[in-house]
Scaffold this motif. Structure first.
Motif, PDB file in Angstrom:
ATOM      1  N   GLY A 106      -3.051  13.326   5.252  1.00 59.15           N
ATOM      2  CA  GLY A 106      -3.694  12.811   4.048  1.00 59.15           C
ATOM      3  C   GLY A 106      -5.203  12.932   4.102  1.00 59.15           C
ATOM      4  N   THR A 162       2.293   1.839  -3.378  1.00 52.99           N
ATOM      5  CA  THR A 162       1.252   2.421  -4.238  1.00 52.99           C
ATOM      6  C   THR A 162       1.055   3.894  -3.929  1.00 52.99           C
ATOM      7  N   LEU A 163       1.039   4.238  -2.641  1.00 46.00           N
ATOM      8  CA  LEU A 163       0.863   5.633  -2.239  1.00 46.00           C
ATOM      9  C   LEU A 163       2.013   6.512  -2.730  1.00 46.00           C
ATOM     10  N   CYS A 164       3.228   6.007  -2.639  1.00 50.06           N
ATOM     11  CA  CYS A 164       4.383   6.799  -3.069  1.00 50.06           C
ATOM     12  C   CYS A 164       4.376   7.013  -4.580  1.00 50.06           C
ATOM     13  N   SER A 218       0.827  -1.211   0.000  1.00 49.70           N
ATOM     14  CA  SER A 218       0.000   0.000   0.000  1.00 49.70           C
ATOM     15  C   SER A 218       0.859   1.258   0.000  1.00 49.70           C
ATOM     16  N   THR A 257       1.749   6.824  -6.741  1.00 43.40           N
ATOM     17  CA  THR A 257       0.634   7.683  -7.144  1.00 43.40           C
ATOM     18  C   THR A 257       0.783   9.092  -6.580  1.00 43.40           C
ATOM     19  N   GLY A 258       1.320   9.192  -5.360  1.00 44.83           N
ATOM     20  CA  GLY A 258       1.520  10.515  -4.766  1.00 44.83           C
ATOM     21  C   GLY A 258       2.512  11.356  -5.543  1.00 44.83           C
ATOM     22  N   ALA A 265      -5.513   3.155  -1.492  1.00 49.46           N
ATOM     23  CA  ALA A 265      -4.360   2.700  -0.706  1.00 49.46           C
ATOM     24  C   ALA A 265      -4.298   3.434   0.626  1.00 49.46           C
ATOM     25  N   GLY A 266      -4.700   4.715   0.633  1.00 44.52           N
ATOM     26  CA  GLY A 266      -4.718   5.475   1.883  1.00 44.52           C
ATOM     27  C   GLY A 266      -5.711   4.903   2.881  1.00 44.52           C
ATOM     28  N   HIS A 317      -4.614   6.129  -5.177  1.00 47.40           N
ATOM     29  CA  HIS A 317      -4.003   6.782  -4.006  1.00 47.40           C
ATOM     30  C   HIS A 317      -4.966   6.789  -2.827  1.00 47.40           C
ATOM     31  N   MET A 340       6.186  11.941   1.894  1.00 45.84           N
ATOM     32  CA  MET A 340       6.337  10.851   0.933  1.00 45.84           C
ATOM     33  C   MET A 340       7.814  10.529   0.712  1.00 45.84           C
TER      34      MET A 340
END
Length: 247
Positions: A166, A49-51, A46, A53-54, A84-85, A81, A205
């Motif tokens: 976030g 994925t966040l990094c 997750s 997409t972020g 995953a958040g 994003h 991030m």
């Protein structure tokens, strides 16, 4: 060709050491319960994925050719994003719950023994070990003291910061009066303004990216050089030891 007494003693000593290596028992301790391991790997994928997409949310892709209705790429990136958040936040709350009801190893990340002089002494030993100033590492069933300290300050507190900021930004998109705005809207005026929160969240991030790089390096290094297993322990839950010495 005859062997001298000294040679015979050397051969006998070598055979004895070989026999000891063969018969030596490799002890194992069940350390990480299934919920802890599940949380770890869910969080890993997750956060990656966040990094990813972020980064693209902060530095959007160039305008796509054609009609806007046919190009929803950034919309999909934002959706990934946000999803995953949610997963990270729910998993983090579940991890806090398991720190209460799980075994004592599940509580190490959240309750480091910072008021223990012995614990700080072992932190110093681990620092010297990582700086190649100690010849032999110590054995630990759970996290070593330096690992506990690093995970608490750099991951637990860092992850809490990223979740709070976030959802504060997410609340702007949902609108005033939404659940996210009511629960986390106070963060924006506290930090100044929306752009300030965006900046700190984006810096967080990169902070997580650096942490992940260090974490992977340390895990691989310890798996090779320490006296206990590391990576396989977070897969199967069992800590395997490479020798039978108690300390």
């Amino acid at each position: 060709m005859t062997m001298s007494v000294k040679d015979k003693e050397g051969v006998a000593e070598g055979e004895q050491k070989a026999e000891e290596l063969i018969t030596r028992k490799q002890t194992a301790v069940y350390v990480y319960e299934a919920p802890v391991r599940l949380w770890h790997w869910i969080t890993v994928f997750s956060v990656i994925t966040l990094c990813l997409t972020g980064y693209f949310i902060g530095s959007p892709l160039p305008t796509q050719p054609g009609e806007a209705i046919d190009n929803y790429l950034m919309g999909y990136i934002r959706f990934a994003h946000f999803t995953a958040g949610y997963i990270v936040a729910i998993a983090f709350v579940a991890r806090i719950y398991w720190a209460i009801v799980g075994n004592h190893h599940a509580r190490e990340l959240f309750f480091p023994k910072m008021f223990s002089a012995k614990w700080w002494k072992e932190v110093g030993h681990e620092v010297r070990w990582y700086l190649f100033m100690e010849r032999t590492p110590k054995k630990y069933i759970g996290h070593n003291p330096l690992g506990q300290l690093a995970m608490f300050f750099f991951f637990v507190l860092g992850m809490m910061f990223m979740i709070v900021t976030g959802f504060a930004l997410y609340g702007e998109g949902l609108g005033m009066g939404s659940w996210a705005d009511q629960m986390f809207g106070w963060v924006i005026p506290l930090m100044g303004q929306s752009q300030d929160v965006h900046t700190w969240h984006h810096l967080g991030m990169w902070y997580l990216i650096i942490f992940i790089m260090i974490h992977v390096y340390v895990a691989v290094r310890e798996d090779i050089m320490s006296r206990q297993s590391m990576i396989s322990t977070m897969i199967g839950g069992w800590r395997m030891f490479k020798d039978d010495r108690p300390d």
